[in-house]
Scaffold this active site. Structure first.
Site, short mmCIF file in Angstrom:
data_model
loop_
_atom_site.label_atom_id
_atom_site.label_comp_id
_atom_site.label_asym_id
_atom_site.label_seq_id
_atom_site.Cartn_x
_atom_site.Cartn_y
_atom_site.Cartn_z
N HIS A 71 0.85 -1.19 0.00
CA HIS A 71 0.00 0.00 0.00
C HIS A 71 0.89 1.23 0.00
O HIS A 71 1.93 1.25 0.65
CB HIS A 71 -0.91 0.02 1.24
CG HIS A 71 -2.08 0.92 1.08
ND1 HIS A 71 -2.00 2.27 1.31
CD2 HIS A 71 -3.35 0.67 0.67
CE1 HIS A 71 -3.18 2.81 1.06
NE2 HIS A 71 -4.02 1.88 0.66
N ASP B 232 -8.20 -4.73 -0.81
CA ASP B 232 -8.69 -5.45 -1.99
C ASP B 232 -8.52 -6.96 -1.87
O ASP B 232 -9.28 -7.72 -2.47
CB ASP B 232 -7.98 -4.93 -3.25
CG ASP B 232 -8.41 -3.52 -3.57
OD1 ASP B 232 -9.63 -3.27 -3.55
OD2 ASP B 232 -7.55 -2.66 -3.79
#
Ligand SMILES: CC(C)(COP(=O)(O)OP(=O)(O)OC[C@H]1O[C@@H](n2cnc3c(N)ncnc32)[C@H](O)[C@@H]1OP(=O)(O)O)[C@@H](O)C(=O)NCCC(=O)NCCS
Length: 372
Positions: free
Chosen positions: A258, A309
């Site tokens: 991320h 996700d």
């Protein structure tokens, strides 16, 4: 190559916003912790919070639900348009196109004043799930199902998708994923929406820009890819060999890493717990065990954590949804955030126009075409 610039705008603060705060320890929407919102609120409540800077009263929420339900139905032109798109087109490409088309049938599309902005926001939030469901049904050669105004936004989506009212638990679980996806500060797609809003473009153009940015694998497209990877791996025992082979080829493992969170994504614990209980209930333990094994392997090999996700894709799979529409579900939730940011951008607007560091040639002398 010059290094005197901010590649990927990493760690650069470009504007002030009171919508969402991300820290290494957590995530808040308008000051409320996301974990608490996921456990106690509904997606509609969260959309109200994001748009109005405060939680709605019971009366306000009931009114908002009524407004939304009144806008679930799609214009006939849109359902006809869906019937003409290629069945094999990716649902995100179709969604992008249809949000653009939707703007053609909204007389207020170009009106960026407050009340019109609110009405357009309600329309988009209400209609995107119905569009996604219609796209999915068209892809499977099934006929369109009209919305049911008695249902919540998540419930109506499942109703339009499957043609039957979902059970309360399935509706609630989907709703929880929508809450977690509703907003996330200046991610690539929200930034695209704000850049577009800052030019004074209409709301539909802003959302089209956002959805276009969302579909890429490094952003919203990762939930589909991550789940497909888990299905390909098939068994926890295959994980070390699979990950090793992909990392040796310097490939990206979808659903990991991320830009902002370096110690883990605060949305993951909520989604992981949801996936665990769903996998037990649906007797789908194998895919959950595979997911846990990949997570452990990525932490060991790359010190990389799973992101939102990774487990939302798995949650959608366990809810019986097909992988091609996972990014569209992300879009229908994040629309709440996009619309909050578009409104905020317009409140105190400044054109977003950074500079680039020029690395090309200089001072060349033009040679006429005939002599080249
Ligand atoms: C999200 C993402 C784009 C963040 O990118 P970023 O902040 O620019 O970080 P980088 O891509 O520069 O990654 C830093 C390092 O970790 C590695 N890395 C990051 N994510 C990785 C992943 N998912 N798989 C393998 N390696 C990864 C990079 O190769 C890089 O290694 P290097 O320093 O040896 O070159 C990136 O982690 C990624 O591509 N993840 C997969 C897609 C995804 O899940 N997207 C959804 C995000 S919520």
């Amino acid at each position: 190559m010059s290094t005197d610039h901010h590649a990927g705008l990493e760690d650069i603060e470009v504007l002030e916003s009171s919508i969402c705060e991300i820290t290494q320890d957590g995530l808040t929407f308008r000051g409320y912790n996301i974990t608490e919102l996921a456990a106690n609120s509904t997606f509609e409540e969260v959309a109200c919070l994001l748009w109005n800077d405060q939680l709605p009263s019971q009366k306000e929420l009931a009114e908002f639900r009524r407004e939304l339900a009144g806008e679930y139905a799609l214009p006939r032109e849109i359902t006809e348009h869906i019937n003409h798109v290629p069945r094999e087109a990716h649902p995100m490409a179709v969604l992008r196109t249809l949000i653009s088309s939707l703007g053609l049938y909204d007389a207020e599309a170009a009106d960026n004043t407050g009340p019109a902005m609110h009405r357009k926001s309600v329309r988009l939030l209400a209609k995107i799930p119905a569009i996604v469901a219609a796209i999915a049904r068209h892809g499977n050669a099934k006929s369109h199902v009209e919305s049911n105004g008695e249902l919540s936004l998540a419930g109506n989506f499942l109703y339009c998708l499957n043609g039957k009212t979902p059970d309360a638990e399935t509706e609630r679980l989907l709703d929880t994923t929508l809450i977690l996806y509703a907003e996330h500060e200046l991610n690539a797609s929200t930034f695209a929406a704000r850049i577009t809003a800052a030019t004074q473009a209409d709301t539909y153009s802003c959302v089209v820009a956002a959805v276009s940015a969302l579909q890429g694998n490094l952003h919203g497209g990762a939930n589909q890819r991550a789940t497909e990877m888990l299905l390909t791996i098939g068994d926890a025992a295959n994980v070390p060999e699979y990950i090793d082979a992909r990392l040796k080829k310097k490939e990206t493992i979808m659903g990991f890493g991320h830009r902002v969170y370096k110690n883990g994504d605060p949305r993951v614990p909520v989604l992981k717990a949801l996936c665990q209980s769903l996998s037990e209930k649906k007797n789908e333990k194998k895919i959950f065990e595979t997911a846990i094994a990949v997570e452990a392997e990525m932490l060991k090999r790359k010190r990389l954590h799973a992101n939102v996700d990774y487990y939302s894709g798995l949650a959608f799979y366990l809810l019986g949804l097909s992988a091609e529409i996972y990014t569209c579900i992300f879009a229908m939730a994040r629309a709440a955030g996009y619309l909050a940011h578009i409104a905020e951008q317009l409140e105190e607007n400044k054109l977003i126009r950074p500079r680039g560091v020029y690395t090309g040639k200089r001072g060349l002398v033009y040679k006429p075409l005939a002599s080249r």
